[in-house]
Design an enzyme around this catalytic site. Structure first.
Site, PDB file in Angstrom:
ATOM      1  N   CYS A 378      -2.263  -8.938   4.694  1.00 25.70           N
ATOM      2  CA  CYS A 378      -3.255  -9.584   3.841  1.00 25.70           C
ATOM      3  C   CYS A 378      -3.717 -10.919   4.449  1.00 25.70           C
ATOM      4  O   CYS A 378      -4.461 -10.912   5.414  1.00 25.70           O
ATOM      5  CB  CYS A 378      -2.714  -9.736   2.425  1.00 25.70           C
ATOM      6  SG  CYS A 378      -4.050  -9.806   1.234  1.00 25.70           S
ATOM      7  N   HIS A 509      -1.369  -4.546   1.137  1.00 20.56           N
ATOM      8  CA  HIS A 509       0.066  -4.874   1.158  1.00 20.56           C
ATOM      9  C   HIS A 509       0.888  -3.592   1.293  1.00 20.56           C
ATOM     10  O   HIS A 509       1.280  -3.005   0.280  1.00 20.56           O
ATOM     11  CB  HIS A 509       0.452  -5.580  -0.139  1.00 20.56           C
ATOM     12  CG  HIS A 509      -0.088  -6.960  -0.256  1.00 20.56           C
ATOM     13  ND1 HIS A 509       0.565  -8.056   0.257  1.00 20.56           N
ATOM     14  CD2 HIS A 509      -1.229  -7.425  -0.819  1.00 20.56           C
ATOM     15  CE1 HIS A 509      -0.147  -9.139   0.016  1.00 20.56           C
ATOM     16  NE2 HIS A 509      -1.239  -8.794  -0.643  1.00 20.56           N
ATOM     17  N   GLU A 511       3.869  -3.258   1.954  1.00 23.03           N
ATOM     18  CA  GLU A 511       5.260  -3.432   1.482  1.00 23.03           C
ATOM     19  C   GLU A 511       5.493  -2.818   0.103  1.00 23.03           C
ATOM     20  O   GLU A 511       6.617  -2.459  -0.232  1.00 23.03           O
ATOM     21  CB  GLU A 511       5.652  -4.917   1.481  1.00 23.03           C
ATOM     22  CG  GLU A 511       4.913  -5.822   0.508  1.00 23.03           C
ATOM     23  CD  GLU A 511       3.650  -6.461   1.090  1.00 23.03           C
ATOM     24  OE1 GLU A 511       3.066  -5.870   2.014  1.00 23.03           O
ATOM     25  OE2 GLU A 511       3.251  -7.532   0.595  1.00 23.03           O
TER      26      GLU A 511
HETATM   27  N1  GLN Z   1      -5.794 -15.651   0.123  1.00 18.39           N
HETATM   28  C1  GLN Z   1      -6.287 -14.424   0.647  1.00 18.39           C
HETATM   29  C2  GLN Z   1      -7.352 -13.790  -0.231  1.00 18.39           C
HETATM   30  O1  GLN Z   1      -7.455 -14.111  -1.392  1.00 18.39           O
HETATM   31  C3  GLN Z   1      -5.164 -13.453   0.925  1.00 18.39           C
HETATM   32  C4  GLN Z   1      -4.433 -13.014  -0.306  1.00 18.39           C
HETATM   33  C5  GLN Z   1      -3.104 -12.378   0.002  1.00 18.39           C
HETATM   34  O2  GLN Z   1      -2.540 -12.570   1.063  1.00 18.39           O
HETATM   35  N2  GLN Z   1      -2.558 -11.661  -0.939  1.00 18.39           N
HETATM   36  O3  GLN Z   1      -8.094 -12.953   0.202  1.00 18.39           O
END
Ligand code: GLN
Length: 536
Positions: A378, A509, A511
């Site tokens: 992410c 994600h 995970e």
């Molecule tokens: N801050 C980033 C976004 O909002 C990544 C978010 C995250 O890593 N869950 O896109």
């Protein structure tokens, strides 16, 4: 499932483990988490204080315990499996506004507990057994209405409800003896709410001995065979096995008037647990994050699913993962001259905001230029793209608009539709949450690891790789190996084999989908590269 004495003794793991042993007797099992917070979801809670935000497939932002339930039960839960005080009150108030109470006076009791019961039944529909975890500890003001719901439910359906209290039995070092008194008090406090535990899970640094069992049974009014030892464990995946040493599934089923459908089927689980104990060759993985510090303590709870996902892949590959938590704030000025030579792989997990960002970018650059296996999740993938734009494309001020809204090169940007929602102050509506499909490009690392053309993965982010930079980034060597079906959103980025041993980032994600008995392919690819790096 309620908690006695104090928090943090593993109620989530105990809940998951009971689910696991009941499932192993041939029953379908679901799990519910009740969070006493007013917050409607966990999305607005600080990860340093509250731990990870676990995202369900339907895009709910929930408590990290939901992750344990999914991993232990190898199941997919949705927003019906999670409730908070805020959610329960909101439903009751909405119903009242819609004249749903038909002119009745709407009261905290019974209407709030009744709404809790309605939600429990909704989640339990179609399954044999629902394990329900009430957050907090007995005696707290916050969870009293949930305990009241349990009391009401048990009054109506006494044979259908088994109450389990997870309690803590300290062994004070100066006394050297396990003390039962705090648990006795916790049981009395629970009794004052009209609920009596059918079972007590005795968390301690050691198992209950005969004497303590007699004492607990006597003073807490619970038969000895319903007292379950839960000593500290090397791995949380030992817990279901330990519960079965006290034949817990037999006793819980008999309490619920159910006959086991099979002998305990814990074979694959036991094989996994054995592996956790026996692997010896190590890989050293650095996880670069910022949600660590609470006072003088370092807590890795904010990254629990990431940690577990690394472990599952490592055990599958027969190596022991040694995780090193690197605080990104300490790398703001760059990677120290000594380098990151002690690590076999670097993982940059998700995150929000500016703190530690430059530190993460320095670490990513180091990994890229030193053939160090890298996995970015992410924010980790977004920063990988920024690093590439800055140092390979030479767009010096490339950035994400999350941090620099006025940057000349917004390689990570917000898409036009989201801009409109943000202008209206509707921030919640701008997050991409839950499962989305991604199409994988032939011949890429991602495609080879997944062994599939289309995958579905869970998201939780607001920003995306800016489509205007894709061409230039691609020319600069970055491969976008996964995209949304319409090709607009970049879901996976990687450096090709031959250029780097493993340099992969995902906008989602992964995970959240890793399971002990079914590790996630991206993590397995990463750990395999780390294993090679370690030469073990
Ligand atoms: N801050 C980033 C976004 O909002 C990544 C978010 C995250 O890593 N869950 O896109």
């Amino acid at each position: 499932m309620v908690g006695g004495v104090m928090s943090g003794v593993g109620k989530g793991v105990a809940t998951s483990s009971i689910g696991t042993i009941l499932k192993a007797r041939g029953f379908s099992v679901t799990a519910l988490k009740i969070d006493p917070y007013i917050n409607v979801d966990a999305g607005t809670m600080n990860p340093t204080e509250h731990g990870e935000v676990f995202v369900t497939t339907d895009g709910d932002e929930t408590d990290q315990d939901m992750g344990n339930y999914e991993r232990f039960l190898d199941t997919t839960l949705t927003s019906v499996n999670y409730m908070t005080t805020g959610r329960v009150y909101r439903s009751v108030i909405d119903k009242e506004r819609n004249l749903g109470y038909k002119g009745k006076c709407v009261q905290v009791v019974p209407h709030i507990p009744l709404e809790v019961i309605r939600r429990i039944k909704r989640a339990a529909k179609g399954v044999d057994i629902a394990v329900i975890e009430v957050g907090g500890t007995v005696g707290e003001y916050e969870n009293i209405l949930f305990i009241e719901a349990i009391r009401m439910l048990k009054l109506r359906q006494p044979k259908d409800v088994a109450v389990v209290m997870v309690s803590y039995l300290p062994v004070p070092s100066k006394i050297g003896e396990m003390k039962t008194k705090p648990t006795q008090h916790a049981v009395r406090t629970l009794n004052a709410s009209g609920v009596h535990p059918d079972f007590i899970i005795a968390r301690s640094d050691r198992p209950l001995d005969k004497k303590r069992k007699e004492k607990l049974s006597q003073f807490c009014n619970v038969p000895e065979e319903r007292l379950v030892s839960a000593p500290d464990v090397h791995s949380i995946y030992d817990v279901p096995i330990n519960f079965e040493k006290d034949h817990m599934s037999d006793h819980v089923l008999s309490c619920l008037g159910l006959t086991p459908r099979t002998k305990p089927q814990l074979g694959p689980w036991k094989a996994f647990a054995r592996k956790v104990h026996s692997v010896e060759r190590e890989v050293n993985i650095a996880v670069v994050g910022k949600y660590f510090d609470t006072g003088d303590f370092v807590l890795s709870d904010a990254y629990i699913s990431v940690l577990e996902a690394i472990k599952f892949s490592a055990y599958k590959l027969g190596v022991k993962p040694r995780i090193h938590w690197l605080n990104s704030k300490e790398y703001e000025q760059g990677v120290p001259r000594s380098g990151l030579g002690n690590y076999d792989g670097v993982l940059v997990p998700g995150g929000f905001g500016e703190t530690g960002i430059e530190g993460k970018i320095h670490v990513i650059k180091y990994a890229r230029t030193h053939d160090l296996p890298f996995l970015g999740l992410c924010y980790g993938m977004q920063l990988m793209v920024i690093e590439h734009a800055r140092h390979v494309l030479k767009l010096r001020d490339a950035h994400t608009v999350e941090i620099r809204p006025d940057t000349l090169h917004p390689v990570i940007d917000i898409l036009p539709e989201q801009k409109r929602l943000m202008a209206e102050g509707n921030y919640g509506g701008t997050m991409r949450l839950g499962a989305y499909p991604a199409h994988l490009k032939k011949g890429t690392i991602a495609r080879a690891l997944y062994g599939s053309d289309v995958v579905e993965e869970r998201h939780r982010h607001r920003y995306e790789v800016n489509p205007e930079y894709i061409e230039r980034l691609t020319e600069a060597g970055l491969v976008f190996s996964g995209t949304s079906p319409d090709g607009v959103l970049m879901e996976i980025a990687e450096l090709p084999k031959g250029v780097h041993p493993f340099f992969v980032g995902s906008q989602f994600h992964p995970e959240f989908l890793a399971r002990p008995l079914d590790p996630h392919p991206l993590f397995t690819g990463f750990v395999r590269a780390a294993k090679r790096h370690a030469g073990v």
